[in-house]
Design an enzyme around this catalytic site. Structure first.
Site, PDB file in Angstrom:
ATOM      1  N   GLY A  70       0.844  -1.192   0.000  1.00  0.00           N
ATOM      2  CA  GLY A  70       0.000   0.000   0.000  1.00  0.00           C
ATOM      3  C   GLY A  70       0.876   1.237   0.000  1.00  0.00           C
ATOM      4  O   GLY A  70       2.075   1.151   0.330  1.00  0.00           O
ATOM      5  N   GLN A 124       2.873  10.093   1.846  1.00  0.00           N
ATOM      6  CA  GLN A 124       4.185   9.430   1.965  1.00  0.00           C
ATOM      7  C   GLN A 124       5.133   9.854   0.843  1.00  0.00           C
ATOM      8  O   GLN A 124       6.338   9.679   0.956  1.00  0.00           O
ATOM      9  CB  GLN A 124       4.033   7.897   1.942  1.00  0.00           C
ATOM     10  CG  GLN A 124       3.326   7.337   3.168  1.00  0.00           C
ATOM     11  CD  GLN A 124       3.235   5.828   3.103  1.00  0.00           C
ATOM     12  OE1 GLN A 124       2.323   5.292   2.468  1.00  0.00           O
ATOM     13  NE2 GLN A 124       4.171   5.133   3.737  1.00  0.00           N
ATOM     14  N   CYS A 135       5.586  -0.263   7.712  1.00  0.00           N
ATOM     15  CA  CYS A 135       5.263   0.963   6.959  1.00  0.00           C
ATOM     16  C   CYS A 135       6.514   1.411   6.227  1.00  0.00           C
ATOM     17  O   CYS A 135       7.596   1.428   6.818  1.00  0.00           O
ATOM     18  CB  CYS A 135       4.789   2.057   7.919  1.00  0.00           C
ATOM     19  SG  CYS A 135       4.332   3.587   7.079  1.00  0.00           S
ATOM     20  N   LEU A 136       6.340   1.792   4.969  1.00  0.00           N
ATOM     21  CA  LEU A 136       7.488   2.250   4.182  1.00  0.00           C
ATOM     22  C   LEU A 136       8.073   3.540   4.763  1.00  0.00           C
ATOM     23  O   LEU A 136       9.225   3.860   4.494  1.00  0.00           O
ATOM     24  CB  LEU A 136       7.072   2.450   2.718  1.00  0.00           C
ATOM     25  CG  LEU A 136       6.674   1.155   1.984  1.00  0.00           C
ATOM     26  CD1 LEU A 136       6.024   1.470   0.642  1.00  0.00           C
ATOM     27  CD2 LEU A 136       7.896   0.244   1.796  1.00  0.00           C
ATOM     28  N   HIS A 165      -4.793   1.271   7.346  1.00  0.00           N
ATOM     29  CA  HIS A 165      -3.448   1.848   7.506  1.00  0.00           C
ATOM     30  C   HIS A 165      -3.262   3.026   6.532  1.00  0.00           C
ATOM     31  O   HIS A 165      -2.736   4.078   6.916  1.00  0.00           O
ATOM     32  CB  HIS A 165      -2.427   0.729   7.260  1.00  0.00           C
ATOM     33  CG  HIS A 165      -0.993   1.137   7.225  1.00  0.00           C
ATOM     34  ND1 HIS A 165      -0.052   0.649   8.119  1.00  0.00           N
ATOM     35  CD2 HIS A 165      -0.286   1.940   6.382  1.00  0.00           C
ATOM     36  CE1 HIS A 165       1.135   1.163   7.828  1.00  0.00           C
ATOM     37  NE2 HIS A 165       1.020   1.941   6.772  1.00  0.00           N
ATOM     38  N   GLU A 166      -3.720   2.854   5.279  1.00  0.00           N
ATOM     39  CA  GLU A 166      -3.539   3.910   4.271  1.00  0.00           C
ATOM     40  C   GLU A 166      -4.420   5.124   4.558  1.00  0.00           C
ATOM     41  O   GLU A 166      -3.978   6.270   4.418  1.00  0.00           O
ATOM     42  CB  GLU A 166      -3.823   3.380   2.859  1.00  0.00           C
ATOM     43  CG  GLU A 166      -2.987   2.200   2.413  1.00  0.00           C
ATOM     44  CD  GLU A 166      -1.501   2.331   2.687  1.00  0.00           C
ATOM     45  OE1 GLU A 166      -1.000   3.472   2.760  1.00  0.00           O
ATOM     46  OE2 GLU A 166      -0.839   1.300   2.851  1.00  0.00           O
ATOM     47  N   HIS A 184      -2.938   7.343   7.098  1.00  0.00           N
ATOM     48  CA  HIS A 184      -1.913   8.261   6.568  1.00  0.00           C
ATOM     49  C   HIS A 184      -2.546   9.572   6.089  1.00  0.00           C
ATOM     50  O   HIS A 184      -1.949  10.636   6.233  1.00  0.00           O
ATOM     51  CB  HIS A 184      -1.182   7.622   5.382  1.00  0.00           C
ATOM     52  CG  HIS A 184      -0.028   6.728   5.738  1.00  0.00           C
ATOM     53  ND1 HIS A 184       1.091   7.170   6.414  1.00  0.00           N
ATOM     54  CD2 HIS A 184       0.196   5.417   5.472  1.00  0.00           C
ATOM     55  CE1 HIS A 184       1.951   6.157   6.557  1.00  0.00           C
ATOM     56  NE2 HIS A 184       1.428   5.077   5.994  1.00  0.00           N
TER      57      HIS A 184
HETATM   58  O1  GNR Z   1       4.040  -2.504   2.633  1.00  0.00           O
HETATM   59  C1  GNR Z   1       3.360  -2.397   3.652  1.00  0.00           C
HETATM   60  N1  GNR Z   1       3.067  -3.502   4.382  1.00  0.00           N
HETATM   61  C2  GNR Z   1       2.134  -3.528   5.392  1.00  0.00           C
HETATM   62  C3  GNR Z   1       2.098  -4.649   6.214  1.00  0.00           C
HETATM   63  C4  GNR Z   1       1.168  -4.744   7.217  1.00  0.00           C
HETATM   64  C5  GNR Z   1       0.250  -3.734   7.412  1.00  0.00           C
HETATM   65  C6  GNR Z   1       0.280  -2.605   6.623  1.00  0.00           C
HETATM   66  C7  GNR Z   1       1.207  -2.502   5.608  1.00  0.00           C
HETATM   67  S1  GNR Z   1       1.225  -1.097   4.586  1.00  0.00           S
HETATM   68  C8  GNR Z   1       2.895  -1.064   4.109  1.00  0.00           C
HETATM   69  C9  GNR Z   1       3.135   0.020   3.085  1.00  0.00           C
HETATM   70  C10 GNR Z   1       2.873   1.375   3.679  1.00  0.00           C
HETATM   71  O2  GNR Z   1       3.604   1.938   4.438  1.00  0.00           O
HETATM   72  N2  GNR Z   1       1.729   1.924   3.373  1.00  0.00           N
HETATM   73  O3  GNR Z   1       1.401   3.116   3.904  1.00  0.00           O
HETATM   74 NI    NI Z   2       2.419   3.187   5.817  1.00  0.00          NI
END
Ligand code: GNR
Ligand code: NI
Length: 174
Positions: A46, A51, A94-95, A136-137, A140
């Protein structure tokens, strides 16, 4: 398509609220395409526009497993319109918080209403990993990181390590 640089925490830009798109125009479509390429290159499942430094309510996702056909999703103005009463726990990454992982508790499924790449309003019931990822997205877009859902002790430990890494990197490149 461009691969965009991903902002790493701690960074005040990750704490800001993103603005609605309202209409998916050519510029938003270009952003969606660049974000999808950036997500696949990372690699991640995601990515949210803030980001990559764009404060617009745009997210992209693909939770297909390695070897499976791609299942790209691109969403503008995603909104959770229903959520499960029961929770699930998933170890999130999270990246923008590279190399850090923590269990996060969220509703087990959510229904999301959004505009797709063609500006068509759609609804999707997300379960399992997709439910975790879409929540999660959307977080953000409201300036919330997964570490905001865990204990202050764990959060501060992760953010301190990332700050330290940034400082030593700054010295290396000076
Ligand atoms: O790549 C991602 N893996 C992930 C693993 C578990 C729960 C959420 C994520 S999202 C993350 C990419 C990211 O930072 N998206 O905002
Ligand atoms: Ni993230």
């Amino acid at each position: 398509m461009a691969i965009l640089p991903i902002i790493v925490a701690p960074d005040s830009r990750l704490k800001l609220k993103s603005q609605p798109v309202r209409q998916v125009d050519a510029e938003t479509r270009q952003l969606m395409d660049d974000m999808l390429a950036t997500m696949y290159a990372a690699p991640g499942i995601g990515l949210a526009a803030p980001q990559v430094g764009v404060l617009k309510r745009v997210i992209v996702l693909d939770v297909a497993k390695e070897g499976e056909d791609k299942q790209p999703l691109m969403m503008a103005d995603p909104e959770i319109i229903a959520a499960a009463a029961e929770d699930m726990t998933y170890e999130e990454g999270c990246l923008s918080l590279p190399s850090h992982y923590s269990d996060v508790v969220r509703p087990a499924w959510v229904t999301v209403r959004y505009r797709d790449r063609d500006n068509t309003i759609r609804e999707l019931k997300a379960e399992g990993l997709l439910a975790t990822c879409v929540q999660h997205e959307i977080d953000h877009l409201d300036g919330i990181l997964f570490v905001d859902h865990i204990s202050a002790l764990k959060r501060n430990m992760i953010l301190r390590k990332l700050l330290k890494a940034k400082k030593s990197q700054a010295l290396e490149t000076a």
